[in-house]
Scaffold this active site. Structure first.
Site, short mmCIF file in Angstrom:
data_model
loop_
_atom_site.label_atom_id
_atom_site.label_comp_id
_atom_site.label_asym_id
_atom_site.label_seq_id
_atom_site.Cartn_x
_atom_site.Cartn_y
_atom_site.Cartn_z
CG HIS A 20 -1.90 1.09 1.24
ND1 HIS A 20 -2.24 1.77 2.37
CD2 HIS A 20 -2.65 1.64 0.24
CE1 HIS A 20 -3.14 2.68 2.10
NE2 HIS A 20 -3.40 2.63 0.80
CG ASP A 28 7.53 10.00 -22.46
OD1 ASP A 28 8.68 9.90 -21.97
OD2 ASP A 28 6.92 11.09 -22.47
CG HIS A 98 8.03 16.88 -17.06
ND1 HIS A 98 7.49 15.62 -17.18
CD2 HIS A 98 9.26 16.80 -17.66
CE1 HIS A 98 8.32 14.83 -17.83
NE2 HIS A 98 9.41 15.52 -18.13
CE1 TYR A 120 6.51 17.58 -20.13
CE2 TYR A 120 5.50 18.28 -22.19
CZ TYR A 120 6.44 18.45 -21.21
OH TYR A 120 7.34 19.50 -21.28
CB ALA A 121 2.79 9.60 -22.97
CG ASN A 122 6.21 10.39 -18.73
OD1 ASN A 122 6.79 9.45 -19.24
ND2 ASN A 122 6.43 11.65 -19.08
#
Length: 136
Positions: A20, A28, A98, A120-122
């Site tokens: 947890h 990316d 970012h 920014y595909a994170n």
């Protein structure tokens, strides 16, 4: 031989070992991987596998309590942002810069690198607790 779920043994082990509030990063091709953080590199070529494919497959196998993305995704990768909002509407979505995202990546259990070439595909997937389908 494993019959269901994630077949990649490295990813399956990481997910099985999460507790947890632990978290993993789906990245990316451009996100830097901090020294000391394990990387599972799935990138085969530009766009393969996609960020969406990897996020969806992992989400099917992981109890996710919260998702964090970089604010920049909202303006510079609207398609991916819309996907995240729609696909994970039932999970709290938080944002940070970012630069802050990269700092937080230093404490990830693993960074899984996709072939995604859009900026920014994170995302950070924060582990929740799954008590089973019959838990009260």
């Amino acid at each position: 031989m494993k019959k269901h779920g994630i077949l990649n043994s490295h990813i399956a082990k990481v997910l099985a070992d999460l507790g947890h509030t632990d978290y993993i990063v789906i990245a990316d091709i451009g996100l830097p991987v901090p020294e000391g953080v394990p990387k599972i590199d799935l990138a085969l070529t530009y766009g393969v596998p996609s960020f969406r494919d990897v996020v969806q497959i992992i989400a099917d196998d992981m109890e996710i309590e919260q998702i964090t993305i970089a604010e920049e995704m909202m303006g510079q990768n609207r398609e991916t942002f819309a996907y995240m909002q729609q696909e994970f509407a039932h999970i709290p979505l938080s944002t940070c810069s970012h630069e802050e995202f990269k700092r937080r990546s230093q404490h990830a259990k693993v960074i899984i690198r996709t072939g995604e070439s859009r900026p920014y595909a994170n995302c950070i997937l924060h582990a929740g607790v799954y008590f089973g389908a019959n838990a009260q």
